[in-house]
Design a protein around this motif. Sequence first.
Motif, PDB file in Angstrom:
ATOM      1  N   UNK A 216       7.741  35.159  13.095  1.00  0.00           N
ATOM      2  CA  UNK A 216       8.974  35.219  12.299  1.00  0.00           C
ATOM      3  C   UNK A 216      10.197  35.158  13.218  1.00  0.00           C
ATOM      4  N   UNK A 217      10.156  35.898  14.315  1.00  0.00           N
ATOM      5  CA  UNK A 217      11.273  35.908  15.256  1.00  0.00           C
ATOM      6  C   UNK A 217      11.499  34.530  15.874  1.00  0.00           C
ATOM      7  N   UNK A 218      10.400  33.850  16.209  1.00  0.00           N
ATOM      8  CA  UNK A 218      10.502  32.531  16.838  1.00  0.00           C
ATOM      9  C   UNK A 218      11.071  31.507  15.857  1.00  0.00           C
ATOM     10  N   UNK A 219      10.590  31.546  14.609  1.00  0.00           N
ATOM     11  CA  UNK A 219      11.003  30.553  13.622  1.00  0.00           C
ATOM     12  C   UNK A 219      12.443  30.770  13.177  1.00  0.00           C
ATOM     13  N   UNK A 220      12.766  32.025  12.843  1.00  0.00           N
ATOM     14  CA  UNK A 220      14.082  32.296  12.246  1.00  0.00           C
ATOM     15  C   UNK A 220      15.127  32.683  13.281  1.00  0.00           C
ATOM     16  N   UNK A 221      14.705  32.827  14.544  1.00  0.00           N
ATOM     17  CA  UNK A 221      15.613  33.238  15.616  1.00  0.00           C
ATOM     18  C   UNK A 221      16.309  34.549  15.265  1.00  0.00           C
ATOM     19  N   UNK A 222      15.553  35.441  14.630  1.00  0.00           N
ATOM     20  CA  UNK A 222      16.071  36.765  14.286  1.00  0.00           C
ATOM     21  C   UNK A 222      15.278  37.804  15.053  1.00  0.00           C
ATOM     22  N   UNK A 235       8.182  46.981   5.760  1.00  0.00           N
ATOM     23  CA  UNK A 235       9.182  46.451   4.846  1.00  0.00           C
ATOM     24  C   UNK A 235       9.234  44.936   4.932  1.00  0.00           C
ATOM     25  N   UNK A 236       9.219  44.288   3.784  1.00  0.00           N
ATOM     26  CA  UNK A 236       9.282  42.830   3.755  1.00  0.00           C
ATOM     27  C   UNK A 236      10.639  42.353   4.257  1.00  0.00           C
ATOM     28  N   UNK A 237      10.617  41.425   5.213  1.00  0.00           N
ATOM     29  CA  UNK A 237      11.846  40.841   5.747  1.00  0.00           C
ATOM     30  C   UNK A 237      11.945  39.403   5.267  1.00  0.00           C
ATOM     31  N   UNK A 238      13.100  39.029   4.731  1.00  0.00           N
ATOM     32  CA  UNK A 238      13.314  37.668   4.254  1.00  0.00           C
ATOM     33  C   UNK A 238      14.475  37.046   5.029  1.00  0.00           C
ATOM     34  N   UNK A 239      14.262  35.859   5.567  1.00  0.00           N
ATOM     35  CA  UNK A 239      15.292  35.148   6.322  1.00  0.00           C
ATOM     36  C   UNK A 239      15.432  33.725   5.797  1.00  0.00           C
ATOM     37  N   UNK A 240      16.656  33.242   5.823  1.00  0.00           N
ATOM     38  CA  UNK A 240      16.896  31.827   5.494  1.00  0.00           C
ATOM     39  C   UNK A 240      16.697  31.012   6.767  1.00  0.00           C
ATOM     40  N   UNK A 244      16.459  21.069  10.535  1.00  0.00           N
ATOM     41  CA  UNK A 244      17.441  19.996  10.339  1.00  0.00           C
ATOM     42  C   UNK A 244      18.362  20.437   9.197  1.00  0.00           C
ATOM     43  N   UNK A 245      18.445  19.703   8.106  1.00  0.00           N
ATOM     44  CA  UNK A 245      19.292  20.156   6.995  1.00  0.00           C
ATOM     45  C   UNK A 245      18.458  20.573   5.780  1.00  0.00           C
ATOM     46  N   UNK A 246      17.216  20.956   6.027  1.00  0.00           N
ATOM     47  CA  UNK A 246      16.329  21.387   4.941  1.00  0.00           C
ATOM     48  C   UNK A 246      16.154  22.908   4.991  1.00  0.00           C
ATOM     49  N   UNK A 247      16.778  23.648   4.062  1.00  0.00           N
ATOM     50  CA  UNK A 247      16.687  25.117   4.081  1.00  0.00           C
ATOM     51  C   UNK A 247      15.498  25.631   3.258  1.00  0.00           C
ATOM     52  N   UNK A 248      14.967  26.771   3.677  1.00  0.00           N
ATOM     53  CA  UNK A 248      13.960  27.468   2.866  1.00  0.00           C
ATOM     54  C   UNK A 248      13.997  28.948   3.237  1.00  0.00           C
ATOM     55  N   UNK A 249      13.359  29.779   2.427  1.00  0.00           N
ATOM     56  CA  UNK A 249      13.305  31.214   2.678  1.00  0.00           C
ATOM     57  C   UNK A 249      11.951  31.577   3.282  1.00  0.00           C
ATOM     58  N   UNK A 250      11.972  32.366   4.335  1.00  0.00           N
ATOM     59  CA  UNK A 250      10.746  32.791   5.009  1.00  0.00           C
ATOM     60  C   UNK A 250      10.648  34.316   4.956  1.00  0.00           C
ATOM     61  N   UNK A 251       9.511  34.825   4.484  1.00  0.00           N
ATOM     62  CA  UNK A 251       9.340  36.279   4.391  1.00  0.00           C
ATOM     63  C   UNK A 251       8.163  36.736   5.240  1.00  0.00           C
TER      64      UNK A 251
END
Length: 405
Positions: A216-222, A235-240, A244-251
């Motif tokens: 999750x940290x690698x993908x979302x850079x959080x 606790x479930x963490x959700x990140x946008x 490129x210009x294609x957004x999605x939500x990752x939990x």
Amino acid sequence: MIEEKDISLERAVLIGVITKEQDEEKSKEYLDELEFLTYTAGGYAIKRFTQKMDMPNPKTFIGTGKMEDVRIFIEENDIGTAIFDDELSSAQERNISKILNVKVLDRTNLILDIFAQRAQTSYARTQVELAQCEYLLPRLRGMWTHLERQKGGIGMRGPGETEIETDRRIVRDKIALLKARIKTIDKQMAVQRGNRGKMVRVALVGYTNVGKSTLMNVISKSEVFAENKLFATLDTTVRKVVIQNLPFLLSDTVGFIRKLPTQLVDSFKSTLDEVREADLLLHVVDISHPNFEEHIASVEKILGEIKSGDKPTIMVFNKIDAYQQDHIDEDDLETERTERHYSLEEWKSTWMSKVGNNALFISALNKQNLEDFKKRVYDEVREIHVTRFPYNKFLYPDYDGEDME
């Protein structure tokens, strides 16, 4: 074995059984996991005791002779806790406590304790407290400690009400209160999920400690908390995430485990709504673990229980760096080739070949093969997006696997 590095760790003995359903090898695997659970909870396993039996003793779980061995070892080695690998009945727990005269825990109690330590948000703490109360209710007989101390005895109890009945009423009232609180928070979270619109949702699922939070940290850079302990994330963490210009939500969701207490499955079902509502699952597997196939089966079983077993899924075999190192180390000692000696290429030609493009091999920690992983996720999310918005003028550039923003 986990080394004892801190004298503050609680000293414990582990106790399991070998039965027709659980042979010696399986029993050792479970006790290995129980030792890791004990370490995660703040304890140190001094010794293991196992006994071959047709079925656990209904009064004391293990036989009287083996129980006496445990009692003597506990007395001679200043042990404060005895931990059993299976859930104990209230009668077993009571009988064992009288014999050993130390704190007696079972696997369920241990997992509940870890969850209580790890819960960070009010919601997670409420869910854990509910699971603890439901575990406690049938075990109240003979217990002196109340969940709440009643001030003043006269006039405070119902006519003819015994102490155990008072305890049960307190716990039942507490359960009702916690369920009402969870119901309220569920409604708020449902509104929050609805406010996210129709973005594609991707959920990380898998056994505990397989590297979901690291990925999750690698993908979302959080910065999601990641640690080499069981249930580091509750606790479930959700990140946008935007590729490129294609957004999605990752939990990132709570990890699963074998023999997961039913109380936790029930109380955390609302947390797992992120899994139920996901469009795509990334099933992360620690391929360096010798029992990873059984871990896969455990996760798939729980996914089935929450009606998410038929969702589009990509199998992400993580920690290939650790697997490759273990494989090199074992080559010199190899006597008989088994699955444990397979190279990654040999594994790919087994049942994994049937998974096809939906099997990826990565190291989230060392960022090995992450570009292929990102490209595969991008392709899948893009396909779901196009299906959902067939007339959208959204531009989909060909993605080459580079930066994920």
